[in-house]
Design a protein around this motif. Structure first.
Motif, PDB file in Angstrom:
ATOM      1  N   UNK A   9       0.866  -1.161  -0.117  1.00  0.00           N
ATOM      2  CA  UNK A   9      -0.077   0.074  -0.023  1.00  0.00           C
ATOM      3  C   UNK A   9       0.950   1.207   0.016  1.00  0.00           C
ATOM      4  N   UNK A  10       0.530   2.078  -0.916  1.00  0.00           N
ATOM      5  CA  UNK A  10       1.447   3.351  -1.195  1.00  0.00           C
ATOM      6  C   UNK A  10       0.700   4.639  -1.272  1.00  0.00           C
ATOM      7  N   UNK A  11       1.075   5.832  -0.864  1.00  0.00           N
ATOM      8  CA  UNK A  11       0.290   7.005  -1.291  1.00  0.00           C
ATOM      9  C   UNK A  11       0.160   7.128  -2.752  1.00  0.00           C
ATOM     10  N   UNK A 191       0.909 -12.141  -2.827  1.00  0.00           N
ATOM     11  CA  UNK A 191       1.230 -10.930  -1.744  1.00  0.00           C
ATOM     12  C   UNK A 191       0.080  -9.913  -2.122  1.00  0.00           C
ATOM     13  N   UNK A 192      -0.267  -9.004  -1.073  1.00  0.00           N
ATOM     14  CA  UNK A 192      -1.126  -7.982  -1.360  1.00  0.00           C
ATOM     15  C   UNK A 192      -0.668  -6.787  -0.604  1.00  0.00           C
ATOM     16  N   UNK A 193      -0.306  -5.503  -1.040  1.00  0.00           N
ATOM     17  CA  UNK A 193       0.092  -4.313  -0.563  1.00  0.00           C
ATOM     18  C   UNK A 193      -0.815  -3.402  -0.372  1.00  0.00           C
ATOM     19  N   UNK A 253       3.535  -4.887   2.687  1.00  0.00           N
ATOM     20  CA  UNK A 253       4.175  -3.732   2.853  1.00  0.00           C
ATOM     21  C   UNK A 253       3.209  -2.490   2.837  1.00  0.00           C
ATOM     22  N   UNK A 254       3.516  -1.490   4.057  1.00  0.00           N
ATOM     23  CA  UNK A 254       2.436  -0.504   3.868  1.00  0.00           C
ATOM     24  C   UNK A 254       3.648   0.981   4.129  1.00  0.00           C
TER      25      UNK A 254
END
Length: 424
Positions: A9-11, A191-193, A253-254
């Motif tokens: 997950x990302x901005x 994977x999931x982010x 990953x965050x």
């Protein structure tokens, strides 16, 4: 078949990659890929792409914004451009991309199949099915807008796709890997982010098997109108507490919202290990190289981080921000891209790979020793704080050919008040 390998997950960031950086990312991405395949084989390269932490670190070492959603687009784009002329040699093909390029993926896969003797129609079906799982079967608040499909000559593949949640200004990246996948609808993800965005409907899970079967029964017996009525009635009832999801065990990953690289984003002992290894191994392993004008200790420090991207174990990539300290970032975080250093890194890596192909492996082995030494030294090495390290890099940015979307970095003697700051 395949499975999900992890997520990120990302901005959500807009903007574009300037040509001067995109061209360098293409060259460095391709030569790092060649080095990994030479050292460890194609299967290992696919495993790396399927790991969200390594993927983010890969983008960061190439000078892309270390925490943003743009890493996904730029890395896949760089690989697609850089590996296309090497596809026959390496047996790796990158298809798809963002927007209209995403929709072209099935056709590209059919063309790859015709060239190398794979069932392109089956690969195209896999591409569509993977996209459907993450857009329809998994309803988590993110709308897919990017789909990249990397396939090898032997039919093994990795899918990296990304969705956005415009309200939250976030992006979520999903990684799939053909290795070990038994079903597309029973916990398939590698994977999931991404951040949770409330209630998630995940029909792509083995616990949802009964639900999937029941939905088919309902469709056959009561029809769409009946299903709509049942849904309306169910929405008025109290929802049960969510059951823990085994997908949470995947690499997840965050990335933070802030642009600047802070001490909490970097494992400093690893940074100090890389700096110490560059200082110790550089004069020994790169004696002739260091005599070349313009190539010095700063380039060897960048090579130490590139070496870890090539050789590091999965656990080494828990702090992707650290790899932005090799070549900076296009938005000046943690510092402007040192283009002279970047070009020298590309030159050294290209030379090492070309010589290794001819059987002269010493230079590639020297890069490997940088990584080995960094791991040995990180338990004892000391060095400047992260803030001090970044401050020094910014002070010397003009000397290193510092450049960002705001333009070239001025020299220390320039009156900064008179230097315009426009994106370029």
């Amino acid at each position: 078949m395949g499975r999900r390998a992890g997520s990120a997950v990302m901005p959500l960031h807009g903007g574009r990659v300037p040509a001067w950086l995109g061209q360098r990312m293409t060259k460095l991405g391709a030569v790092i890929t060649e080095a990994i395949i030479l050292e460890y084989g194609r299967d290992e390269f696919l495993r790396r792409l399927a790991h969200p932490f390594w993927f983010q670190s890969f983008g960061a070492v190439m000078g892309m914004d270390w925490h943003s959603s743009g890493i996904t687009t730029s890395v896949l784009g760089a690989l697609k451009r850089g590996l296309a002329p090497l596809s026959a040699e390496l047996g790796i093909h990158v298809c798809g991309g963002r927007g209209k390029h995403s929709r072209a993926t099935p056709g590209e896969l059919v063309a790859v199949g015709e060239r190398v003797g794979l069932d392109g129609a089956d690969l195209a079906r896999t591409s569509r099915l993977v996209a459907k799982v993450d857009s329809a079967a998994l309803q988590d608040g993110y709308d897919l807008y990017l789909h990249g499909f990397v396939v090898a000559d032997d039919g093994r593949w990795v899918v990296v796709q990304q969705g956005m949640n415009a309200d939250r200004r976030q992006a979520r990246r999903y990684h799939w890997h053909s290795e070990g996948l038994e079903s597309f609808v029973d916990a398939p993800h590698a994977a999931i982010e991404g951040h949770a965005t409330g209630v998630i409907v995940n029909l792509a899970h083995r616990r949802a098997a009964a639900s999937r079967d029941r939905q088919l029964d309902l469709l056959a017996t009561i029809g769409p109108d009946g299903i709509t009525k049942v849904i309306m009635e169910a929405s008025d009832r109290e929802r049960p507490d969510p059951v823990p999801d085994s997908q949470a065990l995947l690499p997840h990953l965050i990335m933070p919202e802030h642009n600047d690289v802070r001490s909490e984003n970097v494992v400093e002992r690893r940074l100090h290990g890389a700096l110490a290894a560059a200082a110790e191994r550089g004069p020994k392993d790169f004696a002739e190289l260091l005599l070349v004008r313009g190539i010095g200790a700063r380039t060897v420090r960048a090579l130490a981080m590139v070496a870890e991207v090539v050789h590091g174990a999965p656990c080494r990539f828990s702090d992707p921000a650290r790899f932005s300290l090799a070549h900076g970032g296009k938005d000046r975080h943690p510092f402007p891209v040192p283009t002279k250093v970047y070009d020298q890194t590309i030159g050294v890596m290209k030379s090492a790979v070309m010589k290794a192909k001819l059987g002269e492996t010493e230079q590639l082995a020297a890069i490997r020793r940088l990584d080995e030494q960094a791991r040995r030294l990180e338990t004892s090495a000391t060095g400047p704080s992260l803030a001090a390290h970044i401050l020094e890099e910014r002070a010397r940015s003009h000397e290193y050919g510092g450049r960002s979307v705001f333009g070239w970095e001025p020299s220390a003697q320039t009156d900064l008040c008179n230097v315009p700051r426009t994106r370029s």
